[in-house]
Write a protein that holds these residues in place. Structure first.
Motif, mmCIF file in Angstrom:
data_model
loop_
_atom_site.group_PDB
_atom_site.id
_atom_site.type_symbol
_atom_site.label_atom_id
_atom_site.label_comp_id
_atom_site.label_asym_id
_atom_site.label_seq_id
_atom_site.Cartn_x
_atom_site.Cartn_y
_atom_site.Cartn_z
ATOM 1 N N ARG A 32 -14.955 1.523 -12.157
ATOM 2 C CA ARG A 32 -15.446 1.362 -13.651
ATOM 3 C C ARG A 32 -14.199 0.783 -14.264
ATOM 4 N N GLU A 33 -13.114 0.926 -13.824
ATOM 5 C CA GLU A 33 -11.840 0.319 -14.384
ATOM 6 C C GLU A 33 -11.634 -0.978 -14.213
ATOM 7 N N GLY A 34 -12.444 -1.658 -13.339
ATOM 8 C CA GLY A 34 -12.630 -3.041 -13.193
ATOM 9 C C GLY A 34 -11.700 -3.525 -11.944
ATOM 10 N N PHE A 35 -11.273 -2.275 -11.136
ATOM 11 C CA PHE A 35 -10.707 -2.606 -9.761
ATOM 12 C C PHE A 35 -11.673 -3.115 -8.734
ATOM 13 N N THR A 36 -11.418 -3.932 -8.096
ATOM 14 C CA THR A 36 -12.302 -4.513 -6.720
ATOM 15 C C THR A 36 -11.595 -4.594 -5.366
ATOM 16 N N ASP A 37 -10.257 -4.348 -5.495
ATOM 17 C CA ASP A 37 -9.397 -4.786 -4.183
ATOM 18 C C ASP A 37 -8.337 -4.033 -4.282
ATOM 19 N N TYR A 38 -7.684 -3.563 -2.910
ATOM 20 C CA TYR A 38 -6.420 -2.676 -3.027
ATOM 21 C C TYR A 38 -5.783 -3.083 -1.731
ATOM 22 N N CYS A 39 -4.526 -2.648 -1.530
ATOM 23 C CA CYS A 39 -3.861 -2.794 -0.218
ATOM 24 C C CYS A 39 -3.065 -1.289 -0.157
ATOM 25 N N LEU A 40 -2.855 -0.937 1.248
ATOM 26 C CA LEU A 40 -2.059 0.157 1.570
ATOM 27 C C LEU A 40 -1.048 -0.118 1.952
ATOM 28 N N TRP A 41 0.195 0.612 1.637
ATOM 29 C CA TRP A 41 1.578 0.364 1.835
ATOM 30 C C TRP A 41 2.221 1.676 2.607
ATOM 31 N N SER A 42 3.005 1.348 3.551
ATOM 32 C CA SER A 42 3.934 2.141 4.163
ATOM 33 C C SER A 42 5.287 1.878 4.315
ATOM 34 N N MET A 43 6.167 2.698 4.297
ATOM 35 C CA MET A 43 7.749 2.368 4.288
ATOM 36 C C MET A 43 8.277 3.110 5.468
ATOM 37 N N PHE A 44 8.958 2.461 6.239
ATOM 38 C CA PHE A 44 9.362 3.162 7.734
ATOM 39 C C PHE A 44 10.617 2.865 7.912
ATOM 40 N N ARG A 45 11.545 3.811 8.572
ATOM 41 C CA ARG A 45 12.841 3.516 8.778
ATOM 42 C C ARG A 45 13.180 3.966 10.371
ATOM 43 N N PRO A 46 13.789 3.000 10.968
ATOM 44 C CA PRO A 46 13.803 3.527 12.432
ATOM 45 C C PRO A 46 14.766 4.742 12.607
ATOM 46 N N GLU A 47 14.395 5.846 13.359
ATOM 47 C CA GLU A 47 15.336 7.129 13.693
ATOM 48 C C GLU A 47 16.603 6.650 14.317
ATOM 49 N N SER A 48 16.556 5.858 15.213
ATOM 50 C CA SER A 48 17.837 5.261 15.803
ATOM 51 C C SER A 48 17.346 3.922 16.694
ATOM 52 N N ILE A 49 18.367 3.239 16.881
ATOM 53 C CA ILE A 49 18.292 1.794 17.458
ATOM 54 C C ILE A 49 18.604 2.185 19.293
ATOM 55 N N ASP A 50 17.917 2.842 19.800
ATOM 56 C CA ASP A 50 18.131 3.039 21.182
ATOM 57 C C ASP A 50 17.433 1.866 21.902
ATOM 58 N N MET A 64 -0.800 3.117 -2.522
ATOM 59 C CA MET A 64 -2.002 2.342 -2.964
ATOM 60 C C MET A 64 -1.907 1.444 -3.952
ATOM 61 N N ALA A 65 -1.923 0.091 -3.669
ATOM 62 C CA ALA A 65 -1.694 -0.753 -5.061
ATOM 63 C C ALA A 65 -3.221 -1.429 -5.146
ATOM 64 N N LEU A 66 -3.793 -1.232 -6.565
ATOM 65 C CA LEU A 66 -5.045 -1.727 -6.938
ATOM 66 C C LEU A 66 -5.186 -3.226 -7.603
ATOM 67 N N PHE A 67 -6.272 -3.820 -7.219
ATOM 68 C CA PHE A 67 -6.190 -5.222 -7.972
ATOM 69 C C PHE A 67 -7.448 -5.251 -8.393
ATOM 70 N N ARG A 68 -7.746 -6.299 -9.508
ATOM 71 C CA ARG A 68 -8.953 -6.348 -10.398
ATOM 72 C C ARG A 68 -9.642 -7.626 -9.547
ATOM 73 N N GLU A 69 -9.126 -8.335 -8.662
ATOM 74 C CA GLU A 69 -9.725 -9.461 -8.037
ATOM 75 C C GLU A 69 -9.086 -9.429 -6.588
ATOM 76 N N ASN A 70 -9.525 -10.408 -5.767
ATOM 77 C CA ASN A 70 -8.904 -10.336 -4.321
ATOM 78 C C ASN A 70 -7.427 -10.700 -4.370
ATOM 79 N N CYS A 71 -6.713 -9.918 -3.711
ATOM 80 C CA CYS A 71 -5.210 -10.275 -3.842
ATOM 81 C C CYS A 71 -4.796 -11.209 -2.569
#
Length: 100
Positions: A32-50, A64-71
Motif C-alpha cells: 500500500r505504501e508503494g514498495f515493490t522490491d526488497y533485499c535481505l541482509w545479514s552481518m557475520f563475523r568469523p568466530e576464529s580464523i583456524d 530487510m531494506a525496502l524499495f519502491r522499484e527494482n533495486c
C-alpha cells in the motif's frame, strides 16, 4: 535484479551478505505504501580464523531494506550498509567478494 552478494566491511571486520527478496516478505502495508522490491541482509563475523578447521561464523544482525522499484546490486548494498551500520555508505570501506 541481482541474486546475492557477499562483501567484507573493513572498519567493522565483518561480512555483509545481501540477498534479493522473492516477494514473500512484503506486507500488505508495504505494498500500500508503494514498495515493490526488497533485499535481505545479514552481518557475520568469523568466530576464529583456524585454517585447519571450518570457518564458523556468528550472525550479528540481519534486516530487510525496502524499495519502491527494482533495486540494483549497488542500491541493495548501499541500503543494507546504511541499515546495518547506521551511517552513510562508504564505498572505500566495502570490498565486494562475490556476486551472483
Amino acid at each position: 535484479m541481482f541474486n546475492a552478494s557477499l562483501s567484507w566491511v573493513k572498519s567493522a571486520k565483518v561480512f555483509l551478505k545481501v540477498q534479493a527478496g522473492t516477494g514473500d516478505n512484503l506486507l500488505e502495508e508495504d505494498i500500500r505504501e508503494g514498495f515493490t522490491d526488497y533485499c535481505l541482509w545479514s552481518m557475520f563475523r568469523p568466530e576464529s580464523i583456524d585454517t585447519d578447521g571450518e570457518l564458523d561464523m556468528e550472525c550479528l544482525d540481519s534486516g530487510m531494506a525496502l524499495f519502491r522499484e527494482n533495486c540494483t546490486p549497488e542500491e541493495a548494498l548501499e541500503s543494507s550498509y546504511r541499515q546495518a551500520f547506521e551511517k552513510d555508505y562508504d564505498k572505500d570501506d566495502v570490498v565486494v567478494l562475490m556476486e551472483e
